[in-house]
Design a protein around this motif. Structure first.
Motif, PDB file in Angstrom:
ATOM      1  N   HIS A  93     -12.967  67.648 -10.989  1.00  0.00           N
ATOM      2  CA  HIS A  93     -12.759  68.797 -10.637  1.00  0.00           C
ATOM      3  C   HIS A  93     -11.499  68.715  -9.308  1.00  0.00           C
ATOM      4  N   GLN A  94     -10.330  69.374  -9.825  1.00  0.00           N
ATOM      5  CA  GLN A  94      -9.397  69.164  -8.667  1.00  0.00           C
ATOM      6  C   GLN A  94      -9.150  70.525  -8.127  1.00  0.00           C
ATOM      7  N   PHE A  95      -9.408  70.774  -6.859  1.00  0.00           N
ATOM      8  CA  PHE A  95      -9.103  71.946  -6.016  1.00  0.00           C
ATOM      9  C   PHE A  95     -10.014  73.133  -6.771  1.00  0.00           C
ATOM     10  N   GLN A 101      -9.379  64.800 -18.407  1.00  0.00           N
ATOM     11  CA  GLN A 101      -9.339  63.537 -17.986  1.00  0.00           C
ATOM     12  C   GLN A 101      -8.384  63.081 -17.213  1.00  0.00           C
ATOM     13  N   LEU A 102      -8.777  62.284 -16.003  1.00  0.00           N
ATOM     14  CA  LEU A 102      -7.901  61.587 -15.122  1.00  0.00           C
ATOM     15  C   LEU A 102      -7.738  60.348 -15.270  1.00  0.00           C
ATOM     16  N   GLY A 103      -8.743  59.464 -14.771  1.00  0.00           N
ATOM     17  CA  GLY A 103      -8.555  58.122 -14.834  1.00  0.00           C
ATOM     18  C   GLY A 103      -7.788  57.418 -13.740  1.00  0.00           C
ATOM     19  N   ASP A 104      -7.992  55.924 -13.942  1.00  0.00           N
ATOM     20  CA  ASP A 104      -7.035  55.059 -12.917  1.00  0.00           C
ATOM     21  C   ASP A 104      -5.555  55.286 -13.174  1.00  0.00           C
ATOM     22  N   GLY A 105      -4.995  56.009 -12.965  1.00  0.00           N
ATOM     23  CA  GLY A 105      -3.645  56.190 -13.179  1.00  0.00           C
ATOM     24  C   GLY A 105      -2.664  55.178 -12.511  1.00  0.00           C
ATOM     25  N   ARG A 106      -3.305  54.443 -11.579  1.00  0.00           N
ATOM     26  CA  ARG A 106      -2.302  53.481 -10.815  1.00  0.00           C
ATOM     27  C   ARG A 106      -3.179  52.470  -9.987  1.00  0.00           C
ATOM     28  N   ALA A 107      -4.398  52.554 -10.543  1.00  0.00           N
ATOM     29  CA  ALA A 107      -5.552  51.510  -9.876  1.00  0.00           C
ATOM     30  C   ALA A 107      -6.009  50.887 -10.972  1.00  0.00           C
ATOM     31  N   TYR A 137      -3.815  55.992 -18.162  1.00  0.00           N
ATOM     32  CA  TYR A 137      -4.214  57.472 -17.455  1.00  0.00           C
ATOM     33  C   TYR A 137      -3.230  57.738 -16.527  1.00  0.00           C
ATOM     34  N   SER A 138      -2.012  57.109 -16.668  1.00  0.00           N
ATOM     35  CA  SER A 138      -0.927  57.489 -15.748  1.00  0.00           C
ATOM     36  C   SER A 138      -0.358  58.774 -15.857  1.00  0.00           C
ATOM     37  N   ARG A 139      -0.637  59.483 -17.054  1.00  0.00           N
ATOM     38  CA  ARG A 139      -0.178  60.950 -17.195  1.00  0.00           C
ATOM     39  C   ARG A 139       1.447  60.832 -17.069  1.00  0.00           C
ATOM     40  N   ARG A 140       2.109  61.661 -16.122  1.00  0.00           N
ATOM     41  CA  ARG A 140       3.480  61.762 -16.001  1.00  0.00           C
ATOM     42  C   ARG A 140       4.097  60.898 -14.902  1.00  0.00           C
ATOM     43  N   ALA A 141       3.134  60.134 -14.342  1.00  0.00           N
ATOM     44  CA  ALA A 141       3.512  59.414 -13.073  1.00  0.00           C
ATOM     45  C   ALA A 141       3.715  57.723 -13.304  1.00  0.00           C
ATOM     46  N   ASP A 142       4.205  57.160 -12.323  1.00  0.00           N
ATOM     47  CA  ASP A 142       4.812  55.749 -12.425  1.00  0.00           C
ATOM     48  C   ASP A 142       3.896  54.661 -12.388  1.00  0.00           C
ATOM     49  N   GLY A 143       2.710  54.940 -12.082  1.00  0.00           N
ATOM     50  CA  GLY A 143       1.647  53.965 -11.657  1.00  0.00           C
ATOM     51  C   GLY A 143       1.968  52.926 -10.175  1.00  0.00           C
ATOM     52  N   ARG A 144       2.764  53.585  -9.636  1.00  0.00           N
ATOM     53  CA  ARG A 144       3.035  53.047  -8.431  1.00  0.00           C
ATOM     54  C   ARG A 144       2.878  53.483  -7.234  1.00  0.00           C
ATOM     55  N   ALA A 145       2.775  52.855  -6.014  1.00  0.00           N
ATOM     56  CA  ALA A 145       2.497  53.549  -4.698  1.00  0.00           C
ATOM     57  C   ALA A 145       3.527  52.963  -3.673  1.00  0.00           C
ATOM     58  N   MET A 181      10.528  55.910  -6.358  1.00  0.00           N
ATOM     59  CA  MET A 181      11.023  57.249  -5.993  1.00  0.00           C
ATOM     60  C   MET A 181       9.824  58.319  -5.872  1.00  0.00           C
ATOM     61  N   ARG A 182      10.074  58.842  -4.492  1.00  0.00           N
ATOM     62  CA  ARG A 182       9.107  59.785  -4.112  1.00  0.00           C
ATOM     63  C   ARG A 182       9.769  60.990  -3.501  1.00  0.00           C
ATOM     64  N   ASP A 183       9.215  62.232  -3.553  1.00  0.00           N
ATOM     65  CA  ASP A 183       9.638  63.416  -2.810  1.00  0.00           C
ATOM     66  C   ASP A 183       8.655  63.608  -1.901  1.00  0.00           C
ATOM     67  N   THR A 276     -13.624  66.174  -7.259  1.00  0.00           N
ATOM     68  CA  THR A 276     -14.744  65.283  -7.438  1.00  0.00           C
ATOM     69  C   THR A 276     -14.519  63.948  -8.121  1.00  0.00           C
ATOM     70  N   ASP A 277     -13.141  63.479  -8.332  1.00  0.00           N
ATOM     71  CA  ASP A 277     -12.642  62.387  -8.783  1.00  0.00           C
ATOM     72  C   ASP A 277     -12.512  61.650  -7.550  1.00  0.00           C
ATOM     73  N   ASN A 278     -12.679  62.099  -6.473  1.00  0.00           N
ATOM     74  CA  ASN A 278     -12.364  61.283  -4.922  1.00  0.00           C
ATOM     75  C   ASN A 278     -13.825  61.135  -4.367  1.00  0.00           C
ATOM     76  N   MET A 279     -14.981  61.463  -5.126  1.00  0.00           N
ATOM     77  CA  MET A 279     -16.180  61.213  -4.394  1.00  0.00           C
ATOM     78  C   MET A 279     -16.843  60.136  -5.060  1.00  0.00           C
TER      79      MET A 279
HETATM   80  P1  AMP Z   1      -5.194  61.363  -6.436  1.00  0.00           P
HETATM   81  O1  AMP Z   1      -4.666  62.666  -6.022  1.00  0.00           O
HETATM   82  O2  AMP Z   1      -4.631  60.182  -5.823  1.00  0.00           O
HETATM   83  O3  AMP Z   1      -6.746  61.211  -6.329  1.00  0.00           O
HETATM   84  O4  AMP Z   1      -4.971  61.120  -7.854  1.00  0.00           O
HETATM   85  C1  AMP Z   1      -5.402  62.113  -8.987  1.00  0.00           C
HETATM   86  C2  AMP Z   1      -4.794  61.362 -10.046  1.00  0.00           C
HETATM   87  O5  AMP Z   1      -3.843  61.148 -10.475  1.00  0.00           O
HETATM   88  C3  AMP Z   1      -5.821  60.117 -10.518  1.00  0.00           C
HETATM   89  O6  AMP Z   1      -6.032  59.972 -11.885  1.00  0.00           O
HETATM   90  C4  AMP Z   1      -4.673  59.181 -10.167  1.00  0.00           C
HETATM   91  O7  AMP Z   1      -4.905  57.835 -10.720  1.00  0.00           O
HETATM   92  C5  AMP Z   1      -3.507  59.601 -10.408  1.00  0.00           C
HETATM   93  N1  AMP Z   1      -2.306  59.399  -9.995  1.00  0.00           N
HETATM   94  C6  AMP Z   1      -1.877  59.615  -8.615  1.00  0.00           C
HETATM   95  N2  AMP Z   1      -0.729  58.850  -8.368  1.00  0.00           N
HETATM   96  C7  AMP Z   1      -0.402  58.368  -9.608  1.00  0.00           C
HETATM   97  C8  AMP Z   1       0.819  57.536  -9.862  1.00  0.00           C
HETATM   98  N3  AMP Z   1       1.789  57.481  -8.984  1.00  0.00           N
HETATM   99  N4  AMP Z   1       0.853  57.061 -11.123  1.00  0.00           N
HETATM  100  C9  AMP Z   1      -0.098  57.379 -12.174  1.00  0.00           C
HETATM  101  N5  AMP Z   1      -1.080  58.074 -11.757  1.00  0.00           N
HETATM  102  C10 AMP Z   1      -1.198  58.457 -10.570  1.00  0.00           C
END
Ligand code: AMP
Ligand code: MG
Length: 532
Positions: A93-95, A101-107, A137-145, A181-183, A276-279
């Motif tokens: 549950h986000q906000f 489904q969320l999942g480890d998108g970059r972990a 699980y990266s959805r539209r993001a890059d998997g990076r930090a 790249m980040r905004d 709840t994905d951060n608990m």
């Molecule tokens: P967070 O807000 O960091 O708890 O992330 C929420 C969700 O977005 C989780 O499923 C993360 O794995 C995913 N996520 C956040 N940042 C990225 C990223 N840069 N690339 C891929 N997935 C991400």
């Protein structure tokens, strides 16, 4: 005995015992009937270790020598034989809204390692890279930090550990040599920033959302398998063969969560994204993102700009959000429970459990131990304290340290002289506000008299629970900027200061200073964004 990373003892129970995704490619997809997907980290061009925490290495039995080989593994360039990397499948549950489904998108969890806990007893640790490239699980993001968010996670999780707050830990921070790249403020000004990978360590990174995802799909078989695994590994007192004491387990998660949040309130920590994905299912502080530390005491403050208008995750709302999150976990576990009324009563117990823990720690913050749970005078004293703190703009951390130094019996003026440093504009404190301080102190000294604690004892008690050094938002931001410039001394120094948060460290007064004016509205100091 310590060894190099290639010779650690790997356990890998999660991937051996739980159902996994049949596919092993990185294509984005809904992953059904599985708790994880096997995935390899993506390699990077030029890994450099910026930090390696020796005590955490020790827990793993790892030699904390920063070799090129270790840098390679901790930046995601190499998987050593015996590791079985995976990304976990979870929802959340986000906000306040179910996000699916969320999942480890970059972990990416590299492995489970057989090591020891703080007391030297056997403990299996999950070691996880954050920012190591895309997963299913990266959805539209890059998997990076980026460096700033990774450094913030390492510094804060280690600080929390030394503060005594339940938390995941961090083994290392590596920069990748590759830009990301980040905004920064999500306002249409993206730029390249240095990429980084932090290696996090915990007995498990299972979250409320890990259970919610299977419940949401009515996949009770996978839900049951995951709960059974959780009980066997982490709550063994609640499992007997195939008999799962789900209610007992849930009750304990509820209590641990209440304790964790009471600890956040004690030290002035605002998580920022209590989705709840951060608990954590273990009651640990996890997923350090746009967190912040209360500088001026303001129960409405949140550092998270994504949440700036609703302030759902503001400091003072954390207990009710934790309660709401517990209710979501309860709902997810319901299919495994026969007596749903008892499940509901565990959820309903949260506010009482939290209040009692919070009240106790607030009393300890002023040097008292509490006289049972029902003293009205103590409640009034705490209420009055809250009013004092929201009066003239007051630095929470400095206030409690300074209050410990005010001699018992002091009136408003004498006390004000000692507390002066804790106010952001001491010269603007009004006579009425001073008089309120005087009134509160009168009641306080009376209460101290009942417990017959002398000034020395009171200060010892208070200094043991009120930190002097916390990762103030502006301090960490300064270290980020120094590190980005190539300075390699600022980060180790900050980590070292935060290893002893309750001890005055002569010569390091600058780490205890209240937020300077320039930092009041600066991005990174007072405003942060999610998922950077
Ligand atoms: P967070 O807000 O960091 O708890 O992330 C929420 C969700 O977005 C989780 O499923 C993360 O794995 C995913 N996520 C956040 N940042 C990225 C990223 N840069 N690339 C891929 N997935 C991400
Ligand atoms: Mg998260």
């Amino acid at each position: 005995m310590v060894t190099d990373i290639a010779h650690l003892e790997f356990a890998d129970r999660f991937v051996r015992e739980l159902p996994g995704d049949k596919r092993t490619d990185n294509t984005l997809r809904q992953v059904l009937g599985a708790c994880y997907s096997r995935v390899e980290p993506t390699s990077v061009t030029k890994p450099e270790l910026l930090a390696l925490i020796p005590e955490v290495a020790q827990l793993l039995g790892l030699d904390p020598e920063p070799t090129p080989e270790l840098a390679d593994v901790l930046a995601g360039n190499r998987v050593v034989p015996g590791m079985a990397p995976y990304a976990a499948c979870y929802g959340g549950h986000q906000f306040g809204t179910w996000a699916g489904q969320l999942g480890d998108g970059r972990a990416i969890t590299l492995a489970e390692v057989s090591g020891v806990d703080d007391e030297g007893a056997p403990q299996i640790w999950e070691i996880q890279l954050k920012g190591a490239g895309p997963t299913p699980y990266s959805r539209r993001a890059d998997g990076r930090a980026v460096l700033r968010s990774s450094l913030r996670e390492l510094v804060c999780s280690e600080a929390m550990y030394h503060l005594g707050v339940p938390t995941t830990r961090a083994l290392s921070l590596a920069i990748t040599g590759e830009p990301v790249m980040r905004d920064l403020l999500y306002d249409g000004h993206p730029r390249h920033e240095p990429g980084a990978v932090v290696c996090r360590v915990a007995p498990s990174f299972l979250r409320f959302g890990s259970y919610e995802i299977h419940a949401s799909r009515d996949d009770h078989a996978t839900l049951r398998a995951l709960v059974k695994f959780t009980l066997e590994r982490f709550y063994p007192q609640h499992v007997d063969g195939d008999k799962l004491d789900v209610l007992g387990f849930f009750d304990e998660v509820m209590r641990r969560t209440a304790f964790m949040v009471a600890e956040w309130m004690r030290v002035g920590f605002v998580h920022g994204v209590m989705n709840t994905d951060n608990m954590s299912i273990l009651g640990l502080t996890i997923d350090y993102g746009p967190y912040g530390w209360l500088e001026s005491f303001d129960v409405n403050w949140t550092p998270n700009i994504t949440d700036a208008s609703n302030r759902r995750y503001r400091f003072g709302n954390q207990p009710s959000i934790a309660h709401w999150n517990i209710a979501q976990l309860g709902r997810a576990l319901a299919p495994l429970v026969e007596d749903v009324d008892r499940l509901r009563s565990v959820i309903e117990a949260f506010p009482g459990v939290f209040s009692s823990l919070h009240r106790h720690s607030m009393l300890r913050k002023i040097g008292l131990t509490g006289r049972g749970d029902t003293s009205m005078e103590d409640d009034d004293l705490l209420l009055g304290l809250g009013e004092l703190l929201v009066g003239p703009e007051t630095d929470m951390t400095l206030f409690f340290r300074r209050l410990a130094q005010v001699p018992a019996g002091s009136g408003a003026d004498a006390a004000f002289a000692v507390l002066r440093e804790a106010y952001y504009a001491p010269d603007d404190v009004t006579p009425v506000e001073r008089a309120e301080l005087g009134d509160w102190l009168k009641a306080y000294w009376q209460r101290i008299g009942v417990d017959a604690i002398d000034d020395r004892e009171r200060r010892l008690r208070m200094d043991a629970i009120n930190p002097i050094y916390v990762p103030r938002n502006y301090l960490v931001q300064q270290v980020i900027e120094a590190t980005e410039r190539g300075d390699r001394t600022a980060l180790p120094e900050l980590i070292e200061v935060l290893r002893h948060p309750y001890d005055e460290q002569p010569g390091r007064e600058q780490f205890a200073g209240k937020r300077p004016d320039w930092a009041r509205h600066k991005p990174g100091c007072s405003m942060l964004s999610c998922s950077s």
